[in-house]
Design an enzyme around this catalytic site. Sequence first.
Site, PDB file in Angstrom:
ATOM      1  N   LYS A   1      99.506  32.122   1.123  1.00  5.88           N
ATOM      2  CA  LYS A   1     100.209  33.310   1.605  1.00  5.88           C
ATOM      3  C   LYS A   1      99.183  34.138   2.390  1.00  5.88           C
ATOM      4  CE  LYS A   1     103.318  36.730   1.710  1.00  5.88           C
ATOM      5  NZ  LYS A   1     104.279  36.685   2.814  1.00  5.88           N
TER       6      LYS A   1
ATOM      7  N   LEU B   1     104.350  41.360   3.919  1.00  3.48           N
ATOM      8  CA  LEU B   1     103.001  40.856   3.637  1.00  3.48           C
ATOM      9  C   LEU B   1     102.434  41.280   2.273  1.00  3.48           C
ATOM     10  CD1 LEU B   1     101.544  41.332   7.250  1.00  3.48           C
ATOM     11  CD2 LEU B   1     102.054  39.145   6.147  1.00  3.48           C
TER      12      LEU B   1
ATOM     13  N   CYS C   1     103.286  37.754  12.267  1.00  2.44           N
ATOM     14  CA  CYS C   1     104.352  38.193  11.366  1.00  2.44           C
ATOM     15  C   CYS C   1     105.340  39.001  12.215  1.00  2.44           C
ATOM     16  CB  CYS C   1     103.784  39.063  10.244  1.00  2.44           C
ATOM     17  SG  CYS C   1     105.097  39.830   9.285  1.00  2.44           S
TER      18      CYS C   1
ATOM     19  N   ILE D   1     105.608  27.258  14.917  1.00  2.45           N
ATOM     20  CA  ILE D   1     105.698  28.687  15.208  1.00  2.45           C
ATOM     21  C   ILE D   1     105.817  29.499  13.921  1.00  2.45           C
ATOM     22  CG2 ILE D   1     106.789  28.484  17.490  1.00  2.45           C
ATOM     23  CD1 ILE D   1     109.534  28.631  16.135  1.00  2.45           C
TER      24      ILE D   1
HETATM   25  C1  DHB Z   1     106.289  37.825   6.391  1.00  2.00           C
HETATM   26  C2  DHB Z   1     105.201  37.382   7.088  1.00  2.00           C
HETATM   27  C3  DHB Z   1     105.345  36.429   8.082  1.00  2.00           C
HETATM   28  O1  DHB Z   1     104.323  35.958   8.808  1.00  2.00           O
HETATM   29  C4  DHB Z   1     106.591  35.901   8.339  1.00  2.00           C
HETATM   30  O2  DHB Z   1     106.749  34.964   9.276  1.00  2.00           O
HETATM   31  C5  DHB Z   1     107.664  36.346   7.639  1.00  2.00           C
HETATM   32  C6  DHB Z   1     107.502  37.301   6.682  1.00  2.00           C
HETATM   33  C7  DHB Z   1     106.201  38.881   5.375  1.00  2.00           C
HETATM   34  O3  DHB Z   1     105.347  38.883   4.484  1.00  2.00           O
HETATM   35  O4  DHB Z   1     107.030  39.775   5.452  1.00  2.00           O
END
Ligand code: DHB
Length: 303
Positions: free
Chosen positions: A46, A74, A129, A189
């Site tokens: 993660k 995140l 993200c 992606i």
């Molecule tokens: C989150 C982070 C990401 O990179 C993604 O593609 C989707 C969700 C997140 O932690 O919200």
Amino acid sequence: MKPDLTVEIAGLKLRNPTMLAAGVLGISGSLLRRVAEAGAGALVTKSIGPEPRAGYPNPTVADVRCGLLNAMGLPNPGIKAFSRDIIALKTLEVPLVVSVFGSNPQEFVEVAREAEKAGADALELNASCPHVKGISEICQHPRLLSEIVESVKSAVTVPTVVKLSPNVANIAETAKIAEDAGADAVTAINTVRAMAIEIETGRPILANKIGGLSGPAIKPITVRCVYEISKSVKIPVIGCGGIACWQDAIELLLAGATAVQIGTAIAQKELKIFKSVASGIQNYLENKGYKEVQEIVGLSHRY
Ligand code: DHB
């Protein structure tokens, strides 16, 4: 003899081309170990930032039939705490890739250094993200992306992969910027910006309103992005987004990927998906008379 399933990405040796995608099960050492035991060729954690982070309030995930929509914000324990998990994974038999984010180049560097010190075999920079302020815009700003990649590359020696956003006008250009800044590989992606609304009330389902779409709905976007990127860069491309069976993995290899990451499909097919995708690839190669994976990487480009 069975075809050879091993692949190499930026010096990392994978026993087969399947990898655990970032954000799925990669939050603790014990879960990561289970994914390795289930047969994955490499693991991505993660995304980890400089400080502990709670993430967004619920709801953070919505099932939208064609895939999953999520906006977690995140959440992560921060690199100091997570370093203990990385250290505990020293005996892992597959490469451990730590996904890293920060809100500026210095934070990326700080987390990258700590992750390397704890024993990460490689880094994957989350420059993509789709909804967290400060991260979702990185791929849209070439200079910022270059600065992040260059800063991390000059601070660590482990291979550095950049995970790209599909939410840009020209992903092949973004990939080239990452390559020119020193990236050792790219992952394509990350999730696609998306939204769902509950029709009885008219209320957006996710607390954050906007989230990232993953799963079968985005696989053709992944194929297109990997195809376009592998035309424009020389570094390896890792395909990610909607891969749910061995046929999807083959499609991505033909488009130009050297390995594939699997995430959302684990929810439906459980951890056995890694072995079934790997053995599906092997049977395909055998039936077609190939001896190794690399022979089919990017084969579609000849048409
Ligand atoms: C989150 C982070 C990401 O990179 C993604 O593609 C989707 C969700 C997140 O932690 O919200």
